[in-house]
Design an enzyme around this catalytic site. Structure first.
Site, short mmCIF file in Angstrom:
data_model
loop_
_atom_site.label_atom_id
_atom_site.label_comp_id
_atom_site.label_asym_id
_atom_site.label_seq_id
_atom_site.Cartn_x
_atom_site.Cartn_y
_atom_site.Cartn_z
CG ASP A 233 -1.98 1.02 1.26
OD1 ASP A 233 -3.05 0.93 0.88
OD2 ASP A 233 -1.72 2.19 1.62
CG ASN A 241 -5.14 11.13 -5.22
OD1 ASN A 241 -4.39 11.07 -6.22
ND2 ASN A 241 -5.77 9.76 -4.95
CG HIS A 246 -8.05 12.40 -8.10
ND1 HIS A 246 -7.95 11.27 -7.37
CD2 HIS A 246 -8.80 13.16 -7.65
CE1 HIS A 246 -8.80 11.53 -6.31
NE2 HIS A 246 -9.17 12.81 -6.54
CG ASP A 250 -4.76 8.73 -12.14
OD1 ASP A 250 -5.12 8.01 -11.26
OD2 ASP A 250 -5.43 9.15 -13.04
CD GLU A 276 -4.53 4.07 -1.49
OE1 GLU A 276 -4.82 4.53 -0.25
OE2 GLU A 276 -5.24 4.06 -2.28
#
Length: 368
Positions: A233, A241, A246, A250, A276
């Site tokens: 994670d 974010n 975002h 990404d 994630e």
């Protein structure tokens, strides 16, 4: 637990397991065969009825190659389902059909036989069973049989009326092209169902398929082998974010996926299971080996830099399973427990599931 063993991890024995791509092709072939078999029997019934009606005109020679095909298909289908690589048996079963038709064409007049167009029937299922190379080989095979059963038998009749060969040739090619278009659509949707479009990694559905394959391996029942399952994670990903948006998030996900994918051993696989979170599935990995692999992945992520210049860290929770009585839900729960401990201990760490920290049965079990 941080730092990881410095001992070099032995690689998987070559060919110990099918790759996921091989497994997907195998499962698709078996699924197609199962779906086709019912309609193939119906087609055989229609053809048998038409042959019986035509027997007074053509004689009974048609029936012998036809029944050879009827017998060959179920035999090859049974052998195909038992084989780790079913494609040779699928090819053998399919090849009997155009061969039998061409023999029947020879026996009933060569280029003047009404059965020449029947060579389009096996062409219809060619693309459904095989990839592009197989389609090309199968097409060449059909055309070779078409010429052998017409032009080679009576070239004068073909020269007198070329349409006797031209029309069946066009029909075969049309059948192949139309079926190929349909099959390509099916393959595209299957790929989309198993691949994460953002990172290009396999997704949760593919993870379940691969896990089922490993657990169904007959060798597991005879001598259960270790299977390491690790959840990674990205640390503080929500802050990225919230701070940068975002699109940058990404970019980070793609960067992390690329860094870990480059650091995996042959035989190991990486999946994105949502947000994630990533899963590393490590067949034949004992406790020390699994930690060493995850340490390498952790270091690769820490060293990577996204196109926006950001660097991130990742935490891993690792669990080890042995035997066939394991579920994906169980593995996720155990790895999650270890992952939470890694987060509480400061992040950028690798932690083992609690029940496995002092279990000697899960250590020093690497395959020879």
């Amino acid at each position: 637990m941080t730092g990881g063993s410095k001992t070099a991890a032995p690689e998987h024995p070559e060919g110990a397991n099918l790759t996921l791509a091989d497994q997907l092709r195998r499962e698709r072939l078996l699924d197609i065969e199962e779906r086709i078999s019912r309609y193939r029997r119906m087609t055989f019934a229609v053809l048998a009825f038409s042959l019986l009606l035509a027997t007074p005109e053509l004689g009974a020679w048609w029936l012998f190659p036809f029944f050879a095909t009827v017998v060959a298909f179920p035999v090859c289908e049974r052998l195909m389902r038992r084989a780790a690589n079913p494609f040779p048996w699928a090819a053998a079963g399919w090849a009997v059909s155009p061969l039998a038709i061409s023999v029947a064409v020879v026996l009933t007049g060569g280029p003047e036989s009404p059965g020449v167009p029947w060579l389009a029937l096996p062409a219809i299922t060619l693309a459904a069973r095989f990839e592009r190379q197989g389609v090309l080989i199968g097409s060449a095979y059909i055309y070779a049989l078409l010429f052998a059963s017409t032009v080679a038998i009576d070239p004068a009749a073909v020269a007198e009326r070329p349409s006797r060969v031209i029309f069946p040739m066009a029909l075969v090619l049309g059948a192949i092209l139309l079926s190929t278009a349909t099959v390509e659509s099916d393959r595209k949707h299957r790929r989309e169902a198993l691949v994460d479009p953002l990172t290009g990694l396999l997704n949760r559905a593919a993870l379940r398929l691969r896990l089922d394959q490993l657990l169904r391996d007959p060798a597991q029942a005879q001598a259960p082998r270790a299977l390491a399952f690790a959840i990674g994670d990205i640390d503080r990903f929500k802050e990225i974010n919230d701070t940068y948006g975002h699109l940058v998030g990404d970019e980070v996900l793609r960067t992390v996926a690329r860094a870990m994918r480059k650091s995996l051993r042959g035989g190991d696989q990486l999946f994105r299971i949502g947000g994630e979170e990533f899963v590393a599935l490590l067949p034949l990995a004992d406790r020390e080996r699994a930690v060493a692999v995850c340490e390498r992945l952790r270091q690769a992520v820490a060293a990577a830099r996204s196109p926006s210049g950001l660097t991130v860290t990742i935490s891993f929770g690792v669990t080890i399973a042995r035997g066939a009585d394991v579920t994906l839900e169980q593995l996720v729960a155990e790895a999650d427990e270890a992952l939470y401990r890694a987060k509480r201990a400061g992040r950028d760490r690798v932690e083992l599931a609690a029940r496995q920290l002092d279990d000697p049965a899960l250590a020093a079990q690497a395959p020879r």
